[in-house]
Design an enzyme around this catalytic site. Structure first.
Site, PDB file in Angstrom:
ATOM      1  CE  LYS A   8       0.874   1.293   4.466  1.00 53.13           C
ATOM      2  NZ  LYS A   8       1.729   2.445   4.789  1.00 53.13           N
ATOM      3  CG  ASP A 144      -1.154  -0.305   7.907  1.00 53.03           C
ATOM      4  OD1 ASP A 144      -1.990   0.529   8.271  1.00 53.03           O
ATOM      5  OD2 ASP A 144      -0.003  -0.002   7.533  1.00 53.03           O
TER       6      ASP A 144
HETATM    7  C1  LIG Z   1       1.963   4.235   9.571  1.00 52.14           C
HETATM    8  C2  LIG Z   1       1.026   3.239   8.912  1.00 52.14           C
HETATM    9  C3  LIG Z   1       0.155   3.992   7.887  1.00 52.14           C
HETATM   10  O1  LIG Z   1      -0.691   3.108   7.188  1.00 52.14           O
HETATM   11  O2  LIG Z   1       1.667   2.188   8.214  1.00 52.14           O
HETATM   12  P1  LIG Z   1       3.241   1.845   7.938  1.00 52.14           P
HETATM   13  O3  LIG Z   1       3.841   3.062   7.316  1.00 52.14           O
HETATM   14  O4  LIG Z   1       3.863   1.475   9.239  1.00 52.14           O
HETATM   15  O5  LIG Z   1       3.232   0.697   6.958  1.00 52.14           O
HETATM   16  C4  LIG Z   1       0.110   2.570   9.965  1.00 52.14           C
HETATM   17  O6  LIG Z   1      -0.607   3.515  10.723  1.00 52.14           O
HETATM   18  C5  LIG Z   1       0.834   1.611  10.878  1.00 52.14           C
HETATM   19  O7  LIG Z   1       0.048   0.479  10.997  1.00 52.14           O
HETATM   20  P2  LIG Z   1       0.649  -0.914  11.550  1.00 52.14           P
HETATM   21  O8  LIG Z   1       2.048  -1.078  11.039  1.00 52.14           O
HETATM   22  O9  LIG Z   1      -0.347  -1.972  11.255  1.00 52.14           O
HETATM   23  O10 LIG Z   1       0.753  -0.589  13.074  1.00 52.14           O
HETATM   24  P3  LIG Z   1       0.317  -1.437  14.367  1.00 52.14           P
HETATM   25  O11 LIG Z   1       1.062  -2.723  14.356  1.00 52.14           O
HETATM   26  O12 LIG Z   1      -1.152  -1.452  14.535  1.00 52.14           O
HETATM   27  O13 LIG Z   1       0.938  -0.483  15.506  1.00 52.14           O
HETATM   28  C6  LIG Z   1       2.324  -0.343  15.665  1.00 52.14           C
HETATM   29  C7  LIG Z   1       2.572   0.921  16.469  1.00 52.14           C
HETATM   30  O14 LIG Z   1       2.334   2.072  15.631  1.00 52.14           O
HETATM   31  C8  LIG Z   1       1.734   3.130  16.367  1.00 52.14           C
HETATM   32  N1  LIG Z   1       0.402   3.422  15.791  1.00 52.14           N
HETATM   33  C9  LIG Z   1      -0.142   2.624  14.836  1.00 52.14           C
HETATM   34  C10 LIG Z   1      -1.383   2.933  14.285  1.00 52.14           C
HETATM   35  C11 LIG Z   1      -2.050   4.074  14.770  1.00 52.14           C
HETATM   36  N2  LIG Z   1      -3.248   4.412  14.305  1.00 52.14           N
HETATM   37  N3  LIG Z   1      -1.497   4.849  15.723  1.00 52.14           N
HETATM   38  C12 LIG Z   1      -0.268   4.549  16.232  1.00 52.14           C
HETATM   39  O15 LIG Z   1       0.234   5.277  17.089  1.00 52.14           O
HETATM   40  C13 LIG Z   1       1.662   2.634  17.810  1.00 52.14           C
HETATM   41  O16 LIG Z   1       2.847   3.051  18.427  1.00 52.14           O
HETATM   42  C14 LIG Z   1       1.664   1.126  17.653  1.00 52.14           C
HETATM   43  O17 LIG Z   1       2.163   0.465  18.802  1.00 52.14           O
END
Ligand SMILES: C[C@@](CO)(OP(=O)(O)O)[C@H](O)COP(=O)(O)OP(=O)(O)OC[C@H]1O[C@@H](n2ccc(N)nc2=O)[C@H](O)[C@@H]1O
Ligand SMILES: Nc1ncnc2c1ncn2[C@@H]1O[C@H](COP(=O)(O)OP(=O)(O)O)[C@@H](O)[C@H]1O
Length: 311
Positions: A8, A144
């Site tokens: 994504k 995600d």
């Molecule tokens: C930033 C994003 C954007 O789509 O993706 P990535 O860039 O990592 O792929 C997401 O919010 C990442 O989602 P994901 O990687 O599934 O995170 P999770 O395992 O649910 O959470 C990991 C950590 O990210 C932070 N977290 C995640 C989601 C959210 N809405 N708020 C947060 O603060 C928290 O610190 C949490 O402990």
């Protein structure tokens, strides 16, 4: 049983204040692109995970854990527990999605394993795990994961797990500039909070710009490029200042939009068409502002079982 699952890019990532549970409320516009991992699930004596780079993919495979904390393994255990069976499965992951790159590769593998294990263990005559049930299991594994099941283009509220599909004409043509080394998602959210508090900025309730939905519906790449946004970008740039050069190089080459993908460090560039994407990918690679460049288009479907003929 092989399941193919897309990466994504976040077209819009509006980050609200931190919640009591440590997560942030989001307006997260996900867009699935044609950069795929594959997970093959085969009956075995015990749960086992292997990971390899997909043919031709330059992914840092050493960053993928092979023990029980691999997200695909966690997904298999969750499906087994829900169906009351033992998780006796060998999961072979072939990765093309950058590791810790902000393109949700681990979440993609979890979604693929959910679908594959449900196919292996659920009763086809009386299935317990329909799409809604898999989406709920996905949300237990990570914010995600549900989107990787759904694919297409969708807005995620709450932690990003409460999804509503968004009509998108497409195809949109993208170039992704990968970086050496990943960025930790929790560290980038924490840096976002730190920057806001240092600047005395109170996080507003996140919103989505109306121009974004209009551009998607019309398939208007120029308007979409102008409407892209990511509240995590300043934090990712603070933790990895070299990304500024990458983004500036893409913008100078006429990318319609240039932004960090999610928590980074992968940078995403929107091209006018497939030819423009090929040019952008070639010149960005030649300028040495990326580890590698990869082209992809979106939107594409979420986790999909490949039939034997396609494997
Ligand atoms: C930033 C994003 C954007 O789509 O993706 P990535 O860039 O990592 O792929 C997401 O919010 C990442 O989602 P994901 O990687 O599934 O995170 P999770 O395992 O649910 O959470 C990991 C950590 O990210 C932070 N977290 C995640 C989601 C959210 N809405 N708020 C947060 O603060 C928290 O610190 C949490 O402990
Ligand atoms: N199947 C998997 N593929 C990649 N990373 C995984 C997997 N399972 C667990 N992880 C862990 O998740 C972390 C984040 O990986 P990934 O989902 O690729 O990045 P991002 O959250 O930036 O999109 C990795 O650093 C790794 O420790």
């Amino acid at each position: 049983m092989t399941v193919r699952v897309p990466a994504k890019v976040n077209l819009w990532l509006g980050v609200g204040p931190v919640r009591d549970d440590g997560y942030h409320d989001l307006v997260n516009v996900f867009h699935a692109v044609s950069l795929f991992d594959e997970v093959t699930a085969a009956p075995a004596d015990a749960l086992a995970v292997t990971a390899a780079a997909a043919p031709g993919a330059r992914v840092a495979i050493e960053g993928v854990p092979l023990g029980g904390d691999n997200l695909a393994a966690r997904a298999a255990r969750l499906v087994a527990a829900r169906l009351g069976v033992e998780p006796r499965v060998a999961l072979a992951i072939r990765k093309a999605i950058p590791v810790a790159g902000g393109m949700a590769g681990g979440s993609a593998d979890a979604a693929a394993a959910l679908v594959a294990c449900a196919r292996l263990w659920d009763d086809p005559a009386d299935p317990k795990l329909d799409l809604d049930a898999l989406l709920a299991l996905g949300a237990e594994l990570g914010s995600d994961v549900p989107f990787a099941l759904l694919g297409g283009t969708a807005v995620g509220l709450g932690r990003g797990e409460r999804l509503t599909p968004v009509p998108a004409a497409g195809p949109f043509h993208w170039v992704f500039a990968t970086a050496d080394g990943g960025l930790s998602t929790p560290a980038v959210y924490a840096e976002c909070d730190r920057l806001r508090s240092a600047e005395g900025v109170r996080a507003a309730w996140p919103h989505e710009p109306p121009e974004l939905a209009a551009a998607l519906a019309a398939g208007d790449a120029a308007a979409l490029g102008a409407a892209l946004g990511n509240d995590l970008q300043p934090a990712a740039l603070m933790l990895r200042p070299s990304l500024r050069r990458t983004l500036d190089a893409g913008a100078a080459l006429g990318a319609l939009g240039a932004l960090v993908s999610g928590s980074g460090p992968t940078c995403a560039f929107l091209a006018a068409d497939a030819e423009h994407a090929a040019d952008l990918a070639r010149v960005l690679a030649a300028e040495g502002v990326a580890r590698d460049t990869v082209r992809a288009h979106g939107p594409v479907p979420g986790a999909t079982v490949l039939d034997a003929a396609a494997e």
